[in-house]
Design an enzyme around this catalytic site. Structure first.
Site, mmCIF file in Angstrom:
data_model
loop_
_atom_site.group_PDB
_atom_site.id
_atom_site.type_symbol
_atom_site.label_atom_id
_atom_site.label_comp_id
_atom_site.label_asym_id
_atom_site.label_seq_id
_atom_site.Cartn_x
_atom_site.Cartn_y
_atom_site.Cartn_z
ATOM 1 N N GLU A 109 -7.606 0.486 3.047
ATOM 2 C CA GLU A 109 -8.954 0.450 2.467
ATOM 3 C C GLU A 109 -9.991 0.594 3.553
ATOM 4 O OE1 GLU A 109 -9.248 -3.096 0.095
ATOM 5 O OE2 GLU A 109 -8.319 -2.112 -1.628
ATOM 6 N N SER A 161 -9.189 -22.467 -11.938
ATOM 7 C CA SER A 161 -7.802 -22.014 -12.033
ATOM 8 C C SER A 161 -7.649 -20.549 -11.630
ATOM 9 C CB SER A 161 -7.277 -22.240 -13.455
ATOM 10 O OG SER A 161 -8.107 -21.591 -14.403
ATOM 11 N N GLN A 171 -8.448 -5.834 -7.939
ATOM 12 C CA GLN A 171 -7.705 -4.579 -8.094
ATOM 13 C C GLN A 171 -6.878 -4.253 -6.854
ATOM 14 O OE1 GLN A 171 -10.463 -1.451 -9.001
ATOM 15 N NE2 GLN A 171 -10.911 -2.216 -11.025
ATOM 16 N N ARG A 200 -19.610 0.769 2.431
ATOM 17 C CA ARG A 200 -20.123 0.259 1.154
ATOM 18 C C ARG A 200 -21.590 -0.140 1.210
ATOM 19 N NH1 ARG A 200 -15.632 -3.865 -1.474
ATOM 20 N NH2 ARG A 200 -14.084 -2.250 -1.822
ATOM 21 N N HIS A 213 -20.732 -8.054 -6.219
ATOM 22 C CA HIS A 213 -19.270 -8.037 -6.239
ATOM 23 C C HIS A 213 -18.660 -9.287 -5.611
ATOM 24 C CE1 HIS A 213 -15.417 -6.159 -6.521
ATOM 25 N NE2 HIS A 213 -15.235 -6.081 -5.215
ATOM 26 N N TRP A 226 -9.131 -10.156 -12.136
ATOM 27 C CA TRP A 226 -9.670 -8.796 -12.154
ATOM 28 C C TRP A 226 -9.534 -8.077 -10.824
ATOM 29 C CZ3 TRP A 226 -10.564 -6.660 -16.646
ATOM 30 C CH2 TRP A 226 -10.770 -7.503 -17.739
#
Ligand SMILES: Cc1cc2nc3c(=O)[nH]c(=O)nc-3n(C[C@H](O)[C@H](O)[C@H](O)COP(=O)(O)OP(=O)(O)OC[C@H]3O[C@@H](n4cnc5c(N)ncnc54)[C@H](O)[C@@H]3O)c2cc1C
Length: 531
Positions: free
Chosen positions: A114, A13, A47, A282, A343, A45
């Site tokens: 980003e 879900s 962001q 990253r 991640h 979660w």
């Protein structure tokens, strides 16, 4: 055993499962099973936001180009083009479902930028985008009488049988454990959508919530579906230390404002490593931190915010400021201890551009799926987009062919009669912790032939022990998850061992260069089923 019949079974879900359910409900009766409470998901979660070509200065070719550049040669260009083309329509749909994205004066969507994006194209709801999406989708699902949600129901295995009309193997639903009663239940469905998310919990440090243990990859693989590109695990370079449990992300924006990464002894970490210093990509930053920690035996590095005025720190990063303060760190005065953390899983269950896996009747979307969009490295904020775009495509197909009558399924996987012994919980917890340490040390950011071989050897031993327990014992959700975590980790390690080169997120000291001649292709693993 209780049997539920439905047209469409959705497992999970988060954004992928809920948006798919909303699209197929109506012509089809839909059941959503989810293993904890309905909002427990990575989606909740997220962001930063969702990437889409909306800005006046943006063009689809630019978003495609940025995505392909991140993917290090392995993105499927046609699939990426479809993702980008469909993006704006899917954003409008989220808004129609009630998602309130941040706006600028005049009512235009506010667009963030980003790393890796050449334009401002990140649609967001402040810095809690995922929570807003999950809220709105759950509200829409609750208002739809054709959708029934079963919380605390964990799928244990998929049911696959022979379709009498075609003779092909077809997924006919799932065997599910009701965690509240301990009862095994069969959900029979004409279509099954796997939307179970990723597997960050296979690593000691992770940003993922505790649902992310790779259930979907493991179930699909056991059922005979192909899995793809599992070696490409994205690590976020800066999570607050200690990052066990669900770690607090320290956003790249903090480095964007001027914060500098330093070793514990104060030496600037990225000096001489990359011209962009602490703002390097990253993967480069995460690798440098990982190598430093390994060489020096330090538990973390420091993110020094002293170049940023204290007032700016508080105003610009209220969430990070509050989370750190709660743990006794005043980031206006002290550096933040950080480590990289697992991640995002770029790989997963192989699908085509309509969410179809290699098993008829079984669809997959969201982080559990591997559509070919991300290649060897994900561009930030492309994952929520991928989830809605390919759920939509899958839903269109299902609406064309609602299948009410599932084909007969094979009997469910065997589970035993023994109750767990008093030490079982402690034993499983210890095995899970050992796995997370093993994956972190041997199959994490910096790998080698020897480390990967050691990981495979130990994971195989863990698998033997766990399968024996699984076969002997009454179903237990903790054992179900451990079994899946081991299976998925083993697939990650096998994929990584196959790729004897370094590309994107996969870096090995024994093969530090790209080898396009041999490895410019996907890593596909399939467990052949007996005919
Ligand atoms: C901290 C954080 C920040 C992020 N920020 C961004 C961002 O800004 N932009 C972006 O694009 N991406 C971001 N991501 C990634 C993105 O959030 C995820 O890739 C995406 O939400 C995955 O959605 P999903 O629907 O596939 O899975 P999830 O949202 O994880 O949902 C999976 C669902 O499946 C259920 N489930 C799992 N196994 C079973 C089982 N066996 N039986 C029943 N149910 C099961 C779970 O309980 C859950 O409901 C972020 C991720 C994290 C962790």
């Amino acid at each position: 055993m209780t049997v539920h019949e439905t047209d469409v079974l959705v497992i999970g879900s988060g954004i992928a499962g809920l948006s798919f359910a909303l699209k197929v409900a109506g012509p089809a009766r839909v059941v959503v099973v989810t293993k904890k409470q309905r909002a427990d998901s990575s989606t909740n979660w997220a962001q930063g936001g969702i990437a889409a070509v909306i800005g006046d200065d943006d063009r689809p070719e630019l978003h495609v180009r940025d995505t392909l550049a991140a993917g290090a040669g392995l993105c499927h260009a046609d699939v990426v083009a479809g993702l980008v083309r469909d993006g704006p329509a899917r954003i409008r749909e989220l808004i129609d479902w009630g998602v309130r994205f941040s706006e600028e004066a005049g009512g235009r969507l506010s667009l963030g930028r980003e790393g890796g994006h050449s334009r401002r194209r990140i649609v967001h709801a402040a810095d809690r985008t995922g929570r807003e999406i999950e809220r709105a989708l759950l509200a829409a699902v609750e208002a739809d009488p054709a959708i029934e949600v079963f919380e605390d129901h964990i799928a244990v295995d998929l049911l696959v049988g022979e379709d009498p009309s075609t003779g092909e193997r077809r997924c006919a639903g799932a065997l599910v454990l009701d965690r509240r009663t301990g009862e095994l239940v069969r959900f029979h469905a004409g279509w099954t959508m796997l939307a179970t998310g990723g597997f960050g919990r296979a690593y000691r440090h992770t940003t993922n919530p505790d649902i992310a243990v790779g259930d979907g990859v493991a179930m699909a693989y056991r059922a005979g579906a192909a899995v793809m590109n599992l070696e490409f695990v994205q690590f976020h370079p800066t999570a607050l230390y200690p990052a066990e449990g669900r770690a607090v992300l320290i956003s790249e924006a903090v480095r964007g404002e001027g914060a500098v990464l330093r070793r514990i002894d104060g030496k600037p970490l990225m000096e001489g490593v990359h011209p962009l210093g602490s703002l390097a990509t990253r993967d480069v930053v995460a690798r440098t931190i990982a190598m430093t920690l390994r060489e020096r035996g330090d538990p973390y590095v420091h993110l020094d915010l002293s170049p940023i005025p204290a007032e700016t720190v508080e105003r610009r990063f209220p969430y990070i400021f509050a989370e750190c303060l709660e743990r006794g760190i005043d980031i206006r005065r002290e550096p933040i201890p950080v480590v990289p953390a697992a991640h995002y899983a770029c790989g997963g269950v192989r699908t085509d551009e309509f969410g179809r896996t290699t098993i008829a009747g079984l669809l997959a979307a969201g982080e559990v799926a591997c559509t070919g969009v991300h290649g060897a490295n994900r561009l930030a904020s492309n994952s929520l987009l991928e989830a809605v775009v390919f759920s939509h495509r899958a839903a269109e197909r299902v609406r064309e062919e609602v299948r009410a009558t599932p084909c007969p399924a094979e009997p469910p996987c065997p589970t035993g009669r023994q109750g767990p012994d008093p030490e079982a919980g402690t034993r499983w917890e210890a095995r899970g912790a050992a796995l997370r340490d093993l994956m972190w040390e041997c199959a994490g950011i910096v790998r080698s032939d020897e480390l990967l071989a050691r990981a495979e050897h130990r994971l195989r031993a863990m698998k033997r022990e766990t399968e024996l327990e699984f076969a002997a014992m009454l179903p237990d959700a903790r054992l179900v998850e451990l079994r899946n975590l081991i299976e998925t980790s083993l697939l990650v390690v096998r994929s990584a061992r196959w790729r004897r080169e370094s590309r994107g997120l996969h870096y090995t000291i024994d093969h530090p260069y790209r080898d396009n001649e041999r490895y410019l292709r996907d890593t596909v693993i399939e467990r052949r089923q007996d005919p």
